[in-house]
Design an enzyme around this catalytic site. Structure first.
Site, PDB file in Angstrom:
ATOM      1  N   HIS A 139      71.703  23.602  30.483  1.00  0.00           N
ATOM      2  CA  HIS A 139      70.266  23.859  30.545  1.00  0.00           C
ATOM      3  C   HIS A 139      69.655  23.745  29.151  1.00  0.00           C
ATOM      4  O   HIS A 139      68.477  23.421  29.012  1.00  0.00           O
ATOM      5  CB  HIS A 139      69.988  25.265  31.088  1.00  0.00           C
ATOM      6  N   ASP A 197      72.041  16.406  38.381  1.00  0.00           N
ATOM      7  CA  ASP A 197      71.551  17.758  38.133  1.00  0.00           C
ATOM      8  C   ASP A 197      70.102  17.608  37.645  1.00  0.00           C
ATOM      9  O   ASP A 197      69.616  16.491  37.412  1.00  0.00           O
ATOM     10  CB  ASP A 197      72.441  18.449  37.086  1.00  0.00           C
TER      11      ASP A 197
END
Length: 360
Positions: free
Chosen positions: A179, A250
């Site tokens: 992230h 993702d």
């Protein structure tokens, strides 16, 4: 279905659709919507939101996706059964319990119109310092994870929710969180094959509908490109797992990718490398991706046959799994919640914690 929007799953801002979001979903024939905590108040509101999204669909219903793993990764709280992490569930050493847990998840999600869960996590908790995966994993070794992966996939998919095995080729042996930064993995191809990839092979054999490519830098696969935009990584996925269904990235807005490439560049690179679908949190970036892909098709930078192959996978998936969408009748959805099956699954887990005989 010849529109790049079909290959996009996008997030939205709130608990109802904004006018510009409606226009984007309808005009670009977007393939699906992913929902987060900011899109949820309760089950009734969720069902109404899904109805409004599906009213904009093209030929087939959209994918309505969520990260619904159990433990700390659950976007919907109020009313939904809150199971412990999969690491804790796996301690019971009962694939039957894992199946029942995911069957309950599937029934509750599908009652509200959610038809795709970005789960189960196939990563092995190899690195003890890895907190981004940590207890989201079923365990510390391939055998444990494999055993529960099949049960999880069956539990979801026999109850109306498609499963997505993630994060190929394994995010469990990293210390960094994709992230925020790009994790580097130093394992050899032989080590990956002998351990990290095995749960994904099992997921493929268990007929998971989706597989998610993680944002990882693995020199043994490709020393130049992160896996998300690496043709070698997608070939490795297909070759090792024999997976023939949909591969999705993702979230393309995660810093592991967003700090290295523009939205437009990353969208093209990932699609050209081998992904079938792109995942975004915001329609603004999803819209940029659509423009990028349309331009790549126009200039023949993205080969038409490659593009049509991806569209074919998505269309086949929807044709096989979705019937014509019938709006959810909100008063009926409460029957899927607080079910006997949910209570029984929690009883089994609590009995295990207390060292009691596990009820059957």
């Amino acid at each position: 279905m010849e529109n790049p929007g079909n290959l996009i799953i996008t997030g939205i801002k709130g608990t109802s659709l904004a006018p510009e979001e409606k226009e984007f979903l309808r005009e670009e024939k977007v393939g699906g919507v992913v929902l987060f905590a900011q899109n949820f108040e309760d089950a009734a509101q969720l069902a109404e939101l899904v109805n409004s999204i599906q009213s904009l669909r093209d030929e087939w219903p959209m994918y309505i996706a969520v990260d619904h793993e159990g433990g700390r990764v659950v976007r919907f709280k109020k009313g939904f059964t809150q199971f412990p992490s999969m690491y804790e569930i796996a301690k019971v050493d009962s694939p039957k319990l894992t199946f029942e847990v995911h069957a309950v998840m599937g029934r509750e999600l599908s009652a509200c119109g959610v038809n795709l869960s970005f789960s189960p996590v196939c990563d092995i908790w190899t690195n003890q310092d890895n907190q981004v995966i940590g207890d989201r994993s079923f365990g510390h070794d391939a055998d444990t994870v494999e055993k529960h992966i099949s049960a999880a996939i069956r539990g979801l998919q026999t109850n109306g929710v498609l499963a997505c095995a993630k994060h190929f080729p394994g995010h469990g042996n990293t210390a960094k969180d994709s992230h925020y930064e790009l994790p580097f993995i130093k394992e050899t191809i032989e080590e990956l094959r002998a351990r990290e990839v095995l749960p994904f092979v099992r997921a493929s054999k268990s007929r998971a509908e989706f597989m998610m490519m993680g944002h990882l830098m693995i020199d043994a696969i490709d020393a130049k490109f992160p896996t998300t935009v690496s043709a070698k990584a997608y070939s490795f996925l297909r070759d090792e797992t024999k997976f023939s269904k949909i591969v999705i990235t993702d979230d393309m807005e995660m810093k592991a990718i967003a700090d290295r490439y523009s939205v437009e560049e990353a969208a093209f690179l990932a699609m050209d490398a081998g992904t079938d679908m792109l995942l975004y949190r915001k329609t603004e970036d999803a819209a940029k991706a659509v423009v990028s892909l349309r331009e790549a098709l126009k200039t023949k930078k993205l080969k038409k046959e490659k593009y049509l192959e991806k569209l074919g996978r998505v269309e086949s998936s929807k044709q096989e799994n979705f019937k014509e969408y019938k709006p959810i009748y909100v008063p009926k959805i409460t029957s899927a919640f607080n079910s006997q099956e949910s209570k029984k699954a929690m009883e089994i887990y609590q009995a295990f914690l207390q060292g009691k005989a596990i009820p059957h």
